[in-house]
Design an enzyme around this catalytic site. Structure first.
Site, PDB file in Angstrom:
ATOM      1  N   GLU A  57       1.714   0.589  11.996  1.00 56.07           N
ATOM      2  CA  GLU A  57       1.632  -0.203  10.753  1.00 56.07           C
ATOM      3  C   GLU A  57       3.071  -0.412  10.248  1.00 56.07           C
ATOM      4  OE1 GLU A  57       0.499   2.244   7.398  1.00 56.07           O
ATOM      5  OE2 GLU A  57      -0.465   0.569   6.370  1.00 56.07           O
ATOM      6  N   LYS A 138      -4.959  -5.804   6.661  1.00 54.46           N
ATOM      7  CA  LYS A 138      -5.532  -4.517   6.229  1.00 54.46           C
ATOM      8  C   LYS A 138      -6.563  -4.708   5.126  1.00 54.46           C
ATOM      9  CE  LYS A 138      -3.823   0.103   4.908  1.00 54.46           C
ATOM     10  NZ  LYS A 138      -2.590   0.888   4.731  1.00 54.46           N
ATOM     11  N   CYS A 207      -4.087   1.790   9.506  1.00 53.79           N
ATOM     12  CA  CYS A 207      -3.924   3.057   8.789  1.00 53.79           C
ATOM     13  C   CYS A 207      -5.161   3.496   8.012  1.00 53.79           C
ATOM     14  CB  CYS A 207      -2.695   3.013   7.900  1.00 53.79           C
ATOM     15  SG  CYS A 207      -2.233   4.684   7.377  1.00 53.79           S
TER      16      CYS A 207
END
Ligand code: CDV
Length: 359
Positions: A57, A138, A207
């Protein structure tokens, strides 16, 4: 390194995958230096025969959401601009090198769109297609929009700097990685089951997404065989975790434990492989991030794992047919799931406790 045997008669679907773990990147680190390190990791993975390399990330910079950045110019410097990150000055050479080496790469970065939106993004570049074939933004942004009031608290300001991705979890097939895969044209009348015979099915998480089993299950329902997840996971953030009395050692041990717990358990319950790549080490000589980059099998066991908290390549040859036993037995969704009982999963966002008991 290891090869996971299918344990079945089906022809092997062997894939050589790698995670490029990236050690400390400081607030002041020169972007060109970081790019050189990333290319060196890619070349290291190429030397081992990798066909696919996952980077972390926000691969290209320090984990800047830990800072309240008042200077707009500095904040802007952490983002990539334009529609095509493969042409960015800060990252272009990495994609060019991947193209030359004929390796697919999956790379996280901070995206600022031409119309001014900001996302924590990851792209999948296919060397076969010479272009990005998937962009994922994300979905689960952790932390707060405003910084903690206590001086010295370690912040996680992703909600301040990014918008939530709205596209959801679209699994995709990656071309050119396996020989002899079934194509639409070879099964146009659909008389043979194509399940487990097409090109590899991949899904991307970033993540904090990895802690949400709903996200994995959406990929699982699309038959995902391989989940890719880059991350920056702090080893020490008492305010973020609401654990003010914990020692640094215990905090770090917990961060490793929960990271592996979710990678292993969700790989198992969706019967898929997963690769995860850390940005780790002591950023700014002050802020610790865990390592723990690893490759996990569909039985939930770790196949390969980082040994350091520095730049390091983790590599394994995996056999995607190893997903079949789990997908056809315990986690045969079509056979065993009880969707009529799961309505609450989509109807409610937060917790709804049962009524209190009477006296
Ligand atoms: N970059 C992240 O999303 N980090 C989070 C926080 C909570 C440590 C994580 O889930 O790892």
């Amino acid at each position: 390194m290891g090869t996971v045997a299918a344990g079945r008669e089906a022809p092997a679907r062997l894939l050589k995958v790698a995670a490029a773990q990236v050690g400390a990147v400081h607030r002041w680190t020169d972007r060109a230096d970081t790019l050189r390190r990333l290319i060196s990791l890619l070349e290291d993975a190429a030397g081992r025969g990798a066909q696919l390399v996952l980077f972390p990330e926000l691969t290209l910079t320090t984990f800047f959401p830990r800072y309240l950045i008042a200077d707009e110019k500095e904040l802007a410097s952490f983002f990539e601009y334009g529609e095509d990150v493969t042409r960015s000055a800060n990252a272009g050479k990495l994609f060019q090198r991947a193209d030359e080496l004929r390796i697919d790469i999956c790379v996280g970065y901070a995206e600022r769109t031409p119309d001014g939106h900001s996302y924590n993004t990851c792209v999948y570049f296919s060397a076969n297609e010479h272009t990005v074939i998937m962009k994922y933004r994300k979905s689960h942004l952790p932390g707060t929009k405003e910084p903690y009031k206590e001086p010295g608290a370690i912040n996680q300001l992703e909600k301040r700097y990014f918008e939530e991705g709205q596209e959801g979890f679209s699994a995709f097939r990656v071309p050119g990685m396996l020989n002899g895969t079934m194509k639409k044209s070879s099964n146009s009348d659909g008389d043979i089951s194509a399940v487990g015979k097409g090109d590899p099915i991949v899904g991307i998480l970033i993540c904090n997404d990895r802690r949400w089993s709903e996200a994995w299950r959406v990929y699982g329902l699309q038959g995902a065989e391989l989940i890719l997840c880059g991350y920056n996971t702090t080893a020490w953030a008492p305010h973020l975790h609401g654990k003010h009395n914990q020692s640094r050692e215990q905090s770090k041990a917990d961060a490793y434990f929960y990271h592996k717990l979710v990678m292993q358990s969700n790989s198992y319950t969706n019967s898929c492989f997963s690769v995860c790549a850390a940005r780790c080490g002591l950023d700014d000589n002050e802020f610790p991030l865990i390592g723990g980059s690893c490759i996990v099998g569909p039985n939930g066991r770790i196949i390969a794992e980082a040994q350091t908290e520095e730049d390091e390549v983790i590599f394994a040859e995996i056999d995607l047919t190893g997903c079949r036993p789990g997908k056809e037995t315990t986690f045969n969704f079509g056979k065993h799931r009880r969707t009529e009982l799961y309505r609450m999963l989509v109807d409610e966002k937060g917790v709804v406790e049962p009524d209190l008991l009477s006296d």
